[in-house]
Design an enzyme around this catalytic site. Structure first.
Site, mmCIF file in Angstrom:
data_model
loop_
_atom_site.group_PDB
_atom_site.id
_atom_site.type_symbol
_atom_site.label_atom_id
_atom_site.label_comp_id
_atom_site.label_asym_id
_atom_site.label_seq_id
_atom_site.Cartn_x
_atom_site.Cartn_y
_atom_site.Cartn_z
ATOM 1 N N VAL A 58 -2.866 2.500 12.864
ATOM 2 C CA VAL A 58 -2.849 1.394 11.906
ATOM 3 C C VAL A 58 -2.020 0.204 12.372
ATOM 4 C CG1 VAL A 58 -3.293 2.885 9.922
ATOM 5 C CG2 VAL A 58 -0.918 2.381 10.581
ATOM 6 N N CYS A 84 -1.650 5.398 3.436
ATOM 7 C CA CYS A 84 -0.626 6.449 3.395
ATOM 8 C C CYS A 84 0.002 6.693 4.761
ATOM 9 C CB CYS A 84 -1.222 7.754 2.883
ATOM 10 S SG CYS A 84 -1.782 7.694 1.167
ATOM 11 N N TYR A 159 13.856 2.474 7.511
ATOM 12 C CA TYR A 159 12.823 2.995 6.617
ATOM 13 C C TYR A 159 12.784 2.203 5.318
ATOM 14 C CZ TYR A 159 10.076 6.426 3.977
ATOM 15 O OH TYR A 159 9.108 7.034 3.223
ATOM 16 N N PHE A 192 8.122 14.674 -2.149
ATOM 17 C CA PHE A 192 6.843 15.387 -2.213
ATOM 18 C C PHE A 192 6.763 16.451 -1.129
ATOM 19 C CE2 PHE A 192 5.640 12.183 -5.113
ATOM 20 C CZ PHE A 192 4.463 12.588 -5.736
#
Length: 253
Positions: A58, A84, A159, A192
């Site tokens: 990407v 994502c 990040y 998650f």
């Protein structure tokens, strides 16, 4: 926006949050296109879901351009794009060995922020070709940020900066693309159960889960996918960043 037979591009679609989104959208009738560097995993999942797998970096302009062109040729212009793909990096600005390597910071920005923008611009180009529905809607882009965009911890400067950029471009992108009938939203997930998380020792995972107010467990990728589906189907949800985090607020470390 309807999901049935609509081409849905999902980056990082071979695993984790991307896989969760792919499963939910495919079950709702969308034609999923999984873009991922892990092409073998992507092909296996695509075969299961009746979708298409395409290898894609990407953060590389040409790679993404070719991937979306391949999707366009196979299925027509996409109506849904879910970004994502991303990397998780940790490192102090001033560590034991001196200042952070600038290449580490640059790579994080290139993948998480520039990669997200890369897909946004290319998907929007396809979406404007679609026939609008009764509301004038042609498509929706859903990006992935992180709660670290708001409460970055020590060691997360790179990040957090990358994910904060994703949050910051959501509203201006939605405002600009509104004239084409294209919506733009962002999801900011908390903790998650992704491959990155599963790579940690079980006691670390348990300790992280115990710190979540409710429910006191890690989120499941399909629960991320459920919010993606809702955003697609709710026509007035636009320009929003939604936290999906069990009410957790990150501490400094």
């Amino acid at each position: 926006m309807e999901l049935q037979n609509v081409p849905a591009i999902i980056t990082g679609g071979a695993s984790g949050l991307g896989e969760g989104a792919a499963r939910i959208l495919a079950a709702a009738g969308a034609k999923v296109v999984l873009l991922d560097l892990q092409i073998e995993k992507a092909e296996k999942l695509a075969a299961e879901l009746g979708g298409l797998a395409i290898q894609c970096n990407v953060s590389d302009a040409e790679s993404a351009k070719q991937a979306l062109a391949q999707s366009l040729e196979a299925l027509g212009p996409c109506g849904i794009a879910v970004s994502c793909a991303g990397i998780g990096t940790a490192g102090r600005i001033l560590g034991k060995d001196g200042p952070m390597d600038l290449d580490v910071f640059s790579k994080t920005i290139n993948v998480n922020l520039i990669g997200t923008f890369n897909i946004l611009r290319l998907a929007a180009e396809q979406m404007q070709q679609r026939t609008p529905n009764a509301d004038g809607e042609r498509g929706i882009v859903i990006n992935t940020a992180s709660i670290a965009a708001f409460e970055g911890q020590i060691g997360q400067a790179a990040y957090s900066a990358s994910k904060g950029g994703v949050v910051a471009m959501t509203l201006p992108a939605a405002r600009e693309l509104a004239r084409f009938g294209i919506r733009v939203n962002t999801i900011a997930p908390g903790l998650f159960k992704t491959p990155m998380m599963e790579g940690m020792p079980q006691d670390v995972q348990d300790a992280l889960a115990a710190g979540l107010p409710f429910p006191p467990r890690l989120g499941h990728p399909e629960e991320f996918g459920q919010l993606v589906k809702h955003m697609v189907e709710n026509p007035i949800m636009n320009g929003e960043t939604v936290r999906l985090d069990s009410a957790v607020r990150l501490q400094p470390k």
